[in-house]
Design an enzyme around this catalytic site. Structure first.
Site, mmCIF file in Angstrom:
data_model
loop_
_atom_site.group_PDB
_atom_site.id
_atom_site.type_symbol
_atom_site.label_atom_id
_atom_site.label_comp_id
_atom_site.label_asym_id
_atom_site.label_seq_id
_atom_site.Cartn_x
_atom_site.Cartn_y
_atom_site.Cartn_z
ATOM 1 N N ASP A 16 91.411 57.629 80.998
ATOM 2 C CA ASP A 16 91.562 56.976 82.365
ATOM 3 C C ASP A 16 92.994 57.433 82.895
ATOM 4 O OD1 ASP A 16 89.673 55.295 81.977
ATOM 5 O OD2 ASP A 16 90.818 53.403 81.152
ATOM 6 N N ARG A 25 98.863 60.895 93.285
ATOM 7 C CA ARG A 25 99.219 61.932 94.505
ATOM 8 C C ARG A 25 98.041 62.039 95.286
ATOM 9 N NH1 ARG A 25 103.479 65.770 93.803
ATOM 10 N NH2 ARG A 25 105.340 64.693 93.316
ATOM 11 N N HIS A 50 87.068 53.388 81.827
ATOM 12 C CA HIS A 50 87.235 52.166 82.234
ATOM 13 C C HIS A 50 87.342 52.051 83.811
ATOM 14 C CE1 HIS A 50 88.949 47.824 82.197
ATOM 15 N NE2 HIS A 50 88.071 47.611 82.845
ATOM 16 N N HIS A 57 92.405 53.818 88.376
ATOM 17 C CA HIS A 57 92.244 55.247 88.189
ATOM 18 C C HIS A 57 90.913 55.972 87.943
ATOM 19 C CE1 HIS A 57 91.286 52.681 84.571
ATOM 20 N NE2 HIS A 57 92.589 52.262 84.213
ATOM 21 N N THR A 107 97.611 46.385 81.532
ATOM 22 C CA THR A 107 96.244 46.785 80.691
ATOM 23 C C THR A 107 95.301 45.781 80.169
ATOM 24 O OG1 THR A 107 95.514 48.314 78.810
ATOM 25 C CG2 THR A 107 97.729 47.192 78.598
ATOM 26 N N THR A 108 94.192 45.972 79.552
ATOM 27 C CA THR A 108 93.242 44.753 79.201
ATOM 28 C C THR A 108 94.055 43.894 78.127
ATOM 29 O OG1 THR A 108 91.491 46.476 79.499
ATOM 30 C CG2 THR A 108 91.014 44.263 78.672
ATOM 31 N N GLU A 158 84.058 45.419 69.490
ATOM 32 C CA GLU A 158 85.161 46.443 69.662
ATOM 33 C C GLU A 158 86.468 45.522 69.278
ATOM 34 O OE1 GLU A 158 85.828 49.623 72.262
ATOM 35 O OE2 GLU A 158 87.908 49.339 72.189
ATOM 36 N N HIS A 205 93.004 49.655 71.728
ATOM 37 C CA HIS A 205 93.951 49.105 72.330
ATOM 38 C C HIS A 205 95.347 49.421 71.578
ATOM 39 C CE1 HIS A 205 95.942 47.166 75.446
ATOM 40 N NE2 HIS A 205 94.686 47.244 76.097
ATOM 41 N N GLY A 206 96.317 50.114 72.324
ATOM 42 C CA GLY A 206 97.575 50.103 71.715
ATOM 43 C C GLY A 206 97.747 51.000 70.470
ATOM 44 N N GLY A 227 93.424 55.555 74.082
ATOM 45 C CA GLY A 227 93.787 56.412 75.460
ATOM 46 C C GLY A 227 95.120 56.712 75.505
ATOM 47 N N HIS A 228 96.027 55.701 75.850
ATOM 48 C CA HIS A 228 97.202 55.965 76.606
ATOM 49 C C HIS A 228 98.365 56.911 75.522
ATOM 50 C CE1 HIS A 228 101.657 54.844 77.474
ATOM 51 N NE2 HIS A 228 101.255 54.848 78.692
#
Ligand code: PXP
Length: 253
Positions: A16, A25, A50, A57, A107-108, A158, A205-206, A227-228
């Site tokens: 994402d 941009r 997502h 995104h 975020t979720t 999950e 997550h995280g 992800g992040h």
């Protein structure tokens, strides 16, 4: 069914935030298919995206493009909204992961309220499965919710690991250590219950390179969607190395 000691966890890379950079941009780059190919070549098992209702995104065309052009599994995280459900049926990803979604959140936050949403979720899950799309439910590590997810016929849960991960990143100050301990216990119980019932157990997550090892060391989680932190690491060392490091963290914690 006990988790097999030989289980080698899979890595799903949530891309994402490559799209976040592009949307900032309105540029044609980075090309998400190119990103996905790098992820695949580095040995990851799945691309996760997502498609948020606000399209902050990932865009609709990204999901269709990825579906056509990638060789590994595609996991579509999505809200239970009629518009997104319709798109998911057209895309036919390998997996959908149903998540709660609020417009204002960064975020979720938190898992699906499966206990309250049974009536809404049951036909949705059945429809996806009829079309050979596997369904996972993004839930809190709570044994009752694991049981309800299984009763509803989901293929996987999950586990939302945000609370543990935030604590491991010391975001709860002095209480961080005790929250980590308590959350690891909840994650282990939810995982064990999942295996007992025969539902697949994923987590996400995280996660970063450090906190993920503590969860991976528990064993039993079959798939991680990350992800992040991985996108941030890729900015420093490249996608290939970032994916390989994460694979090693989950598979040899
Ligand atoms: N799994 C689910 C269901 C998510 O909603 C997210 C965030 O989009 C992730 C995994 C990945 O979380 P993170 O970006 O914190 O690694």
């Amino acid at each position: 069914m006990k988790p097999s000691p030989w289980l080698i966890p899979r890595l799903g890379v949530n891309i994402d935030h490559f799209a976040t950079l592009r949307q900032l941009r309105g540029t044609p780059y980075p090309d998400l298919v190119e990103v996905a190919r790098l992820v695949e070549n580095a040995g990851a098992h799945q691309i996760t995206v997502h498609l948020r209702e606000d399209r902050r995104h990932i865009q609709d065309r990204d999901v269709f493009d990825l579906r056509k052009k990638i060789g590994i599994s595609l996991n579509l995280e999505m809200a239970v909204s009629p518009e997104i459900v319709k798109i998911a049926h057209k895309v036919k990803p390998d997996w959908v992961c149903l998540v709660p979604e609020k417009r204002q959140e960064v975020t979720t936050e938190g898992g699906l309220d499966v206990l309250k949403m049974r009536k809404k979720l049951a036909p949705l899950i059945a429809d996806f499965r009829k079309k050979k799309i596997k369904v996972s439910l993004f839930i809190e590590p709570d044994v009752r919710v694991v049981e309800a997810s299984h009763e509803l016929g989901a293929d996987a849960i999950e586990i939302h690991t945000g609370k543990f991960c935030n604590a491991a990143q010391k975001r709860f100050g002095a209480k961080s250590a005790s929250i980590q301990k308590q959350e690891l216990k909840r994650i282990a119980s939810a995982t064990a219950q999942g295996h007992k019932l025969g539902i697949h157990v994923h987590a996400g997550h995280g996660f970063d390179l450090s906190n993920v090892r503590k969860v991976a060391a528990l064993g039993g989680i079959e798939e991680y969607n990350i992800g992040h932190s991985l996108v941030c690491r890729a900015a420093l060392v490249g996608v290939d190395q970032a994916v390989r490091e994460m694979l090693s963290a989950i598979q040899a914690p």
